[in-house]
Design a protein around this motif. Sequence first.
Motif, mmCIF file in Angstrom:
data_model
loop_
_atom_site.group_PDB
_atom_site.id
_atom_site.type_symbol
_atom_site.label_atom_id
_atom_site.label_comp_id
_atom_site.label_asym_id
_atom_site.label_seq_id
_atom_site.Cartn_x
_atom_site.Cartn_y
_atom_site.Cartn_z
ATOM 1 N N UNK A 19 0.821 -1.219 0.000
ATOM 2 C CA UNK A 19 0.000 0.000 0.000
ATOM 3 C C UNK A 19 0.852 1.265 0.000
ATOM 4 N N UNK A 20 2.165 1.108 0.072
ATOM 5 C CA UNK A 20 3.072 2.232 -0.156
ATOM 6 C C UNK A 20 4.304 1.707 -0.871
ATOM 7 N N UNK A 21 4.772 2.474 -1.866
ATOM 8 C CA UNK A 21 5.955 2.079 -2.621
ATOM 9 C C UNK A 21 6.755 3.326 -2.985
ATOM 10 N N UNK A 22 8.080 3.215 -3.060
ATOM 11 C CA UNK A 22 8.903 4.365 -3.467
ATOM 12 C C UNK A 22 8.839 4.552 -4.987
ATOM 13 N N UNK A 23 7.819 5.275 -5.435
ATOM 14 C CA UNK A 23 7.505 5.340 -6.859
ATOM 15 C C UNK A 23 8.669 5.862 -7.699
#
Length: 530
Positions: free
Chosen positions: A358-362
């Motif tokens: 649900x969170x990624x270092x885009x």
Amino acid sequence: MHFNLLAFILWLLALAYTANPIKILGIFPYDRKSHFIVFKVLLQELARRGHDVTIISHFPEENPPKNYHDISLFIPKESKSRRRRSASTLERSYLNVIKGGIYLTRGGNENCKVLVANEEVQGLINRTEYYDVALIEQFNSDCALGLAYKLSAPVVGVTTHVLMPWHYKRFGVPYNPSYTSFRFLEGGTKPTLYQRVERAVFDVYFKLLYYYIAQRADERTLAEYYDDIPPLENLARDIKFLLLDQHFVLTGSSLYPPNVIEIGGFHVPKPNRLSGDLKNFVEEAEHGVIYISFGTTVRLSLMTLQKLEAILDAIEILPQRFIWRWSKEASLTMEPFNQLGPKHLALLADKNKTYIRNWLPQVDILSHPKVLAFFSHAGMGGTTEAIHFGVPVVAMPIAGDQPANAAAIEESGFGVQQPVNELTKETLISNFRKVLEPEFREKVKLRSKAWHDRPLSPMDAAVYWIEYAARNRNFTLRTPAADVPLYQYINLDIALVVAAFVTGVTLLIIALRLSIKSMTKKPLSDKKRM
């Protein structure tokens, strides 16, 4: 060689001007983090360069840098309530566009009420603090312009998106639906007749909402505290500069006046190297990786089962690995995820095929050479980051500026569009294969190179013009086109003069012909009597 020398000289000039610190007030009343995280990059850079920066927003820093001061507008219950109401569904319809206009109107006025009622903000106004320049978001409310007026601070507007319908007039930017992309609708710069009619209707709809409901409501809110603020649209035409978060390499050439400056890409930071299991997942991908993210505005839990299955079927067939950023509210216990069959559930659990968080270092992901494509909702932030690193985009717009961005992505050659109402396994696989072709990816890399080819970096340009506005606070910089009445702007008065002249000449000719005809008939009647 000459170009590099010019860029070096401009960079030295920018550094020289920064040697004189200025006092900056940033007012960002909109309560969505997707906007503010873009502005935060610029605000922190201004502080890093020695300027004194005071920020009014819903997102105060836990560990603010030096010279960075927060006035918090954060109200947990109200913020969460507004986020729920503003969530988008994976559908495109006129009803959703109409609802979008109502959301912008209501949300803008709610933000205005929170802003003006804040005690710290009132104290700042009552003390008449001095600021060299006010940095204000241009979006769905002009309420902050009233506060800048009370502080006698020149205003620089900033955006995270393309122009809103009500921005064209205030900045004197020509708008023609036959070739100007419309923020909320499809068609880009090459609309069909049907799409031009759509634009004409919705352009009137959004402007009526903004001018006669949103601005009037904000003016009433301001009047509860201050009785000397001019009409907000008049203040809007006095904005010194608009820093526009786009660039012509993506959105095409437009007729902007000198005080509307494109700074697209200013928020993209230097990427970090991937680490841990994410690094292993990417670097061990034999056929590369496709990244999927629909941002914070699209609730995956509102996706239909058919659309979810179409995406998963495409993932199963293609040889690439997939990194998928799920929104926080998405869960396998919720619809439509809890309706998936064993095959699709096994695919989601396959650590050699999918990586879901649900969170990624885009930025870090898009910068990796093994990331071959980006399946996106076409938000301007993510689109800019993909272009920055030369990653082709499959754009599936849902709401807001996404339809205009998706059209620009396709027209500029940075990717292809995937209409959400036409999403099937076959269409998605076809679009993925288009952008994965080596020739297509090479063209995207070349366009990305052109995106970077500028005399000043986007950040340096943004900082320069903010400082310029502070140094030249007494200059009026707006184009005369912003003040011309509509009937003059479209030459209606000239057309009426020409029409009156042509009508007068025509009537005169008709009158002369009738007169001549009547005169020639009299002798004939006399001969008949003889």
